[in-house]
Design a protein around this motif. Structure first.
Motif, PDB file in Angstrom:
ATOM      1  N   VAL A   1       0.842  -1.201   0.000  1.00 58.38           N
ATOM      2  CA  VAL A   1       0.000   0.000   0.000  1.00 58.38           C
ATOM      3  C   VAL A   1       0.875   1.248   0.000  1.00 58.38           C
ATOM      4  O   VAL A   1       1.862   1.337   0.738  1.00 58.38           O
ATOM      5  N   TRP A   2       0.517   2.222  -0.839  1.00 54.91           N
ATOM      6  CA  TRP A   2       1.182   3.530  -0.860  1.00 54.91           C
ATOM      7  C   TRP A   2       0.219   4.534  -0.242  1.00 54.91           C
ATOM      8  O   TRP A   2      -0.800   4.877  -0.825  1.00 54.91           O
ATOM      9  N   CYS A   3       0.533   5.023   0.935  1.00 53.73           N
ATOM     10  CA  CYS A   3      -0.347   5.944   1.652  1.00 53.73           C
ATOM     11  C   CYS A   3       0.422   7.212   1.994  1.00 53.73           C
ATOM     12  O   CYS A   3       1.366   7.175   2.784  1.00 53.73           O
ATOM     13  N   GLU A   4       0.019   8.330   1.393  1.00 53.46           N
ATOM     14  CA  GLU A   4       0.696   9.604   1.611  1.00 53.46           C
ATOM     15  C   GLU A   4      -0.084  10.519   2.553  1.00 53.46           C
ATOM     16  O   GLU A   4       0.069  11.736   2.501  1.00 53.46           O
ATOM     17  N   THR A   5      -0.910   9.960   3.391  1.00 45.08           N
ATOM     18  CA  THR A   5      -1.651  10.766   4.353  1.00 45.08           C
ATOM     19  C   THR A   5      -1.825   9.989   5.647  1.00 45.08           C
ATOM     20  O   THR A   5      -1.899   8.761   5.641  1.00 45.08           O
ATOM     21  N   TYR A   6      -1.861  10.721   6.757  1.00 44.37           N
ATOM     22  CA  TYR A   6      -2.169  10.098   8.043  1.00 44.37           C
ATOM     23  C   TYR A   6      -3.579  10.466   8.489  1.00 44.37           C
ATOM     24  O   TYR A   6      -3.984  10.126   9.598  1.00 44.37           O
ATOM     25  N   TRP A   7      -4.345  11.147   7.623  1.00 38.98           N
ATOM     26  CA  TRP A   7      -5.695  11.590   7.980  1.00 38.98           C
ATOM     27  C   TRP A   7      -6.696  10.457   7.806  1.00 38.98           C
ATOM     28  O   TRP A   7      -7.491  10.428   6.880  1.00 38.98           O
ATOM     29  N   LEU A   8      -6.633   9.521   8.723  1.00 41.58           N
ATOM     30  CA  LEU A   8      -7.604   8.439   8.841  1.00 41.58           C
ATOM     31  C   LEU A   8      -8.229   8.581  10.231  1.00 41.58           C
ATOM     32  O   LEU A   8      -7.789   7.943  11.194  1.00 41.58           O
ATOM     33  N   PRO A   9      -9.231   9.458  10.383  1.00 39.48           N
ATOM     34  CA  PRO A   9      -9.705   9.846  11.722  1.00 39.48           C
ATOM     35  C   PRO A   9     -10.035   8.672  12.645  1.00 39.48           C
ATOM     36  O   PRO A   9      -9.666   8.680  13.812  1.00 39.48           O
ATOM     37  N   GLU A  10     -10.756   7.677  12.141  1.00 39.72           N
ATOM     38  CA  GLU A  10     -11.030   6.453  12.912  1.00 39.72           C
ATOM     39  C   GLU A  10     -10.439   5.300  12.115  1.00 39.72           C
ATOM     40  O   GLU A  10     -11.126   4.670  11.292  1.00 39.72           O
ATOM     41  N   ALA A  11      -9.161   5.041  12.342  1.00 36.33           N
ATOM     42  CA  ALA A  11      -8.428   4.079  11.518  1.00 36.33           C
ATOM     43  C   ALA A  11      -9.047   2.679  11.556  1.00 36.33           C
ATOM     44  O   ALA A  11      -8.922   1.919  10.596  1.00 36.33           O
ATOM     45  N   ASP A  12      -9.712   2.342  12.653  1.00 44.92           N
ATOM     46  CA  ASP A  12     -10.349   1.029  12.773  1.00 44.92           C
ATOM     47  C   ASP A  12     -11.292   0.730  11.607  1.00 44.92           C
ATOM     48  O   ASP A  12     -11.502  -0.429  11.252  1.00 44.92           O
ATOM     49  N   LEU A  13     -11.879   1.765  11.031  1.00 43.13           N
ATOM     50  CA  LEU A  13     -12.921   1.602  10.021  1.00 43.13           C
ATOM     51  C   LEU A  13     -12.378   1.682   8.594  1.00 43.13           C
ATOM     52  O   LEU A  13     -13.159   1.685   7.634  1.00 43.13           O
ATOM     53  N   VAL A  14     -11.056   1.747   8.441  1.00 41.62           N
ATOM     54  CA  VAL A  14     -10.437   1.904   7.120  1.00 41.62           C
ATOM     55  C   VAL A  14      -9.802   0.591   6.673  1.00 41.62           C
ATOM     56  O   VAL A  14      -9.072  -0.050   7.444  1.00 41.62           O
ATOM     57  N   THR A  15     -10.078   0.200   5.434  1.00 37.64           N
ATOM     58  CA  THR A  15      -9.435  -0.966   4.823  1.00 37.64           C
ATOM     59  C   THR A  15      -8.800  -0.540   3.504  1.00 37.64           C
ATOM     60  O   THR A  15      -9.494  -0.028   2.608  1.00 37.64           O
ATOM     61  N   LEU A  16      -7.478  -0.736   3.382  1.00 34.28           N
ATOM     62  CA  LEU A  16      -6.747  -0.446   2.149  1.00 34.28           C
ATOM     63  C   LEU A  16      -6.198  -1.769   1.627  1.00 34.28           C
ATOM     64  O   LEU A  16      -5.320  -2.375   2.246  1.00 34.28           O
ATOM     65  N   GLY A  17      -6.724  -2.221   0.494  1.00 31.46           N
ATOM     66  CA  GLY A  17      -6.332  -3.513  -0.058  1.00 31.46           C
ATOM     67  C   GLY A  17      -4.922  -3.512  -0.622  1.00 31.46           C
ATOM     68  O   GLY A  17      -4.277  -2.458  -0.765  1.00 31.46           O
ATOM     69  N   ASP A  18      -4.435  -4.693  -0.962  1.00 34.23           N
ATOM     70  CA  ASP A  18      -3.085  -4.843  -1.499  1.00 34.23           C
ATOM     71  C   ASP A  18      -2.850  -3.907  -2.684  1.00 34.23           C
ATOM     72  O   ASP A  18      -3.661  -3.861  -3.626  1.00 34.23           O
ATOM     73  N   GLY A  19      -1.746  -3.150  -2.617  1.00 37.36           N
ATOM     74  CA  GLY A  19      -1.383  -2.284  -3.732  1.00 37.36           C
ATOM     75  C   GLY A  19      -2.244  -1.051  -3.900  1.00 37.36           C
ATOM     76  O   GLY A  19      -2.135  -0.349  -4.912  1.00 37.36           O
ATOM     77  N   ALA A  20      -3.111  -0.732  -2.947  1.00 39.94           N
ATOM     78  CA  ALA A  20      -3.941   0.472  -3.033  1.00 39.94           C
ATOM     79  C   ALA A  20      -3.083   1.718  -2.853  1.00 39.94           C
ATOM     80  O   ALA A  20      -2.014   1.685  -2.232  1.00 39.94           O
ATOM     81  N   THR A  21      -3.574   2.858  -3.383  1.00 40.12           N
ATOM     82  CA  THR A  21      -2.863   4.133  -3.288  1.00 40.12           C
ATOM     83  C   THR A  21      -3.787   5.196  -2.714  1.00 40.12           C
ATOM     84  O   THR A  21      -4.884   5.419  -3.234  1.00 40.12           O
ATOM     85  N   VAL A  22      -3.336   5.846  -1.641  1.00 42.35           N
ATOM     86  CA  VAL A  22      -4.017   7.010  -1.086  1.00 42.35           C
ATOM     87  C   VAL A  22      -3.036   8.167  -1.217  1.00 42.35           C
ATOM     88  O   VAL A  22      -1.995   8.192  -0.566  1.00 42.35           O
ATOM     89  N   SER A  23      -3.353   9.130  -2.073  1.00 45.33           N
ATOM     90  CA  SER A  23      -2.394  10.159  -2.450  1.00 45.33           C
ATOM     91  C   SER A  23      -2.310  11.276  -1.409  1.00 45.33           C
ATOM     92  O   SER A  23      -3.096  11.339  -0.456  1.00 45.33           O
ATOM     93  N   ARG A  24      -1.356  12.171  -1.643  1.00 48.42           N
ATOM     94  CA  ARG A  24      -1.091  13.277  -0.714  1.00 48.42           C
ATOM     95  C   ARG A  24      -2.315  14.174  -0.549  1.00 48.42           C
ATOM     96  O   ARG A  24      -3.007  14.496  -1.513  1.00 48.42           O
TER      97      ARG A  24
ATOM     98  N   VAL B   1      -8.232  12.727   2.577  1.00 45.71           N
ATOM     99  CA  VAL B   1      -8.852  12.448   3.869  1.00 45.71           C
ATOM    100  C   VAL B   1      -9.751  11.229   3.703  1.00 45.71           C
ATOM    101  O   VAL B   1     -10.687  11.252   2.904  1.00 45.71           O
ATOM    102  N   VAL B   2      -9.430  10.177   4.423  1.00 46.71           N
ATOM    103  CA  VAL B   2     -10.290   8.991   4.438  1.00 46.71           C
ATOM    104  C   VAL B   2     -11.243   9.200   5.616  1.00 46.71           C
ATOM    105  O   VAL B   2     -10.973   8.811   6.751  1.00 46.71           O
ATOM    106  N   GLN B   3     -12.367   9.841   5.327  1.00 40.32           N
ATOM    107  CA  GLN B   3     -13.254  10.386   6.359  1.00 40.32           C
ATOM    108  C   GLN B   3     -14.266   9.339   6.808  1.00 40.32           C
ATOM    109  O   GLN B   3     -15.179   8.989   6.049  1.00 40.32           O
ATOM    110  N   THR B   4     -14.093   8.843   8.002  1.00 40.33           N
ATOM    111  CA  THR B   4     -14.955   7.770   8.495  1.00 40.33           C
ATOM    112  C   THR B   4     -16.067   8.264   9.419  1.00 40.33           C
ATOM    113  O   THR B   4     -16.799   7.449   9.972  1.00 40.33           O
TER     114      THR B   4
END
Length: 261
Positions: free
Chosen positions: A162-185, A188-191
Motif C-alpha cells: 500500500v502507498w499511503c501519503e496521508t495520516y488523515w484516517l480519523p477512525e483508523a479502525d474503520l479503514v481498509t486499504l487492499g493490497d497495492g492500493a494508493t491514497v495520495s497526498r 482524507v479517508v473520512q470515516t
C-alpha cells in the motif's frame, strides 16, 4: 447559509439563500435531501450543566499532547543527530497509538451525540495524532512502509504494497486499504460525519490496486473497487460504490471517459 442549514464538505454555499433547514452539496451547490434525527436535544443542542462541566474537564486533557511535544522540542533543541530525531519519531508514534487505545479503544460502526464522552475522548485521541505524532513522525513517514506499520497499530487494515501519503484516517479502525492500493497526498479517508450534532461513523474501503487521487475525500460507507481510480480533488459521497477498474472524478464524483475515447 439558511437557518439550520447544512453545506457539505468540499462544497460551495448556494447562490441564493435557501429555505430554513435545507442542505447543499457540490460546487456549484445543488439541493441535497437530508433525513432528520430523533436524538434528544439534551445530548445535541441543549446540554445540561453536568455535561458542560464533563466536556470542559475532558477538553482540558487536550493540553497534554501539546505539553509533550513542546517539552520534547526543548529537550532536543541542542541535538542534531539523525538517530535522535528518528528515536523521537518512533516514541511519538507509539505515544499516539497508546493514547488511541487507552482513551477510545476499538471503534465500530456506531453513532454518538455531540454531548457524549466518546466524541470528546475521540478529540483528545486526535490531538495526540495532530500534536505529537504528526510533527515528529507521521508527516515525514508518509508514503513509507513505516507509516503503514503505524496505521496498523492504530487498527487500520492495510494490505501489502500500500502507498499511503496521508495520516488523515480519523477512525483508523474503520479503514481498509487492499493490497497495492494508493491514497495520495492531501487525501482524507473520512470515516465520520456530523448531522444535527450526531457523530455517525462507518467504514471506508479501497480494494486491491484502487487509487484515491490527491486532495480527495472519501466519505463514510463508501468503497472504491479493485483497480478503480478516483481523480484529484474529488469527493466520494457517503454510500458510493465505485465499480472495479473504472475512472471517476469530480465533486461529487462522476464517471470519466477512457483515454482516447
Amino acid at each position: 447559509m439558511p437557518k439550520n442549514g447544512l453545506v457539505a464538505v468540499l462544497s460551495a454555499t448556494p447562490d441564493k439563500k435557501g429555505k430554513s433547514g435545507s442542505s447543499w452539496l457540490g460546487s456549484p451547490a445543488v439541493r441535497l435531501r437530508r433525513s432528520a434525527t430523533d436524538a434528544a436535544t439534551s445530548r445535541t443542542f441543549d446540554p445540561p450543566t453536568r455535561l458542560r462541566v464533563a466536556r470542559a474537564l475532558i477538553e482540558t486533557c487536550r493540553l497534554i499532547p501539546m505539553i509533550i511535544t513542546f517539552g520534547w522540542a526543548a529537550m532536543l533543541s541542542g541535538l542534531v543527530l539523525l538517530v535522535a530525531g528518528a528515536g523521537a519519531g518512533a516514541v511519538a508514534g507509539g505515544i499516539a497509538a497508546a493514547a488511541k487505545w487507552i482513551v477510545v479503544g476499538r471503534i465500530g460502526v456506531v453513532e454518538h451525540p455531540l454531548w457524549g464522552s466518546f466524541v470528546w475522548r475521540n478529540e483528545v485521541s486526535d490531538a495526540f495524532v495532530e500534536t505529537v505524532a504528526a510533527p515528529w513522525f507521521a508527516r515525514a513517514a508518509t508514503g513509507t512502509a513505516v507509516l503503514n506499520l503505524w496505521l496498523r497499530a492504530m487498527c487500520a487494515t492495510i494490505g501489502r504494497g500500500v502507498w499511503c501519503e496521508t495520516y488523515w484516517l480519523p477512525e483508523a479502525d474503520l479503514v481498509t486499504l487492499g493490497d497495492g492500493a494508493t491514497v495520495s497526498r492531501g487525501c482524507v479517508v473520512q470515516t465520520h460525519l456530523f448531522h444535527d450534532r450526531i457523530m455517525s461513523m462507518d467504514t471506508v474501503t479501497l480494494g486491491a490496486g484502487a487509487t484515491l487521487g490527491p486532495h480527495s475525500v472519501a466519505l463514510p460507507a463508501s468503497a472504491i473497487g479493485p483497480g478503480a481510480t478516483v481523480g484529484p480533488a474529488s469527493l466520494v459521497m457517503r454510500g458510493d460504490r465505485v465499480p472495479d477498474s473504472t475512472r471517476w472524478q469530480g465533486n461529487p464524483i462522476a464517471p470519466q471517459p477512457e483515454h482516447g475515447r
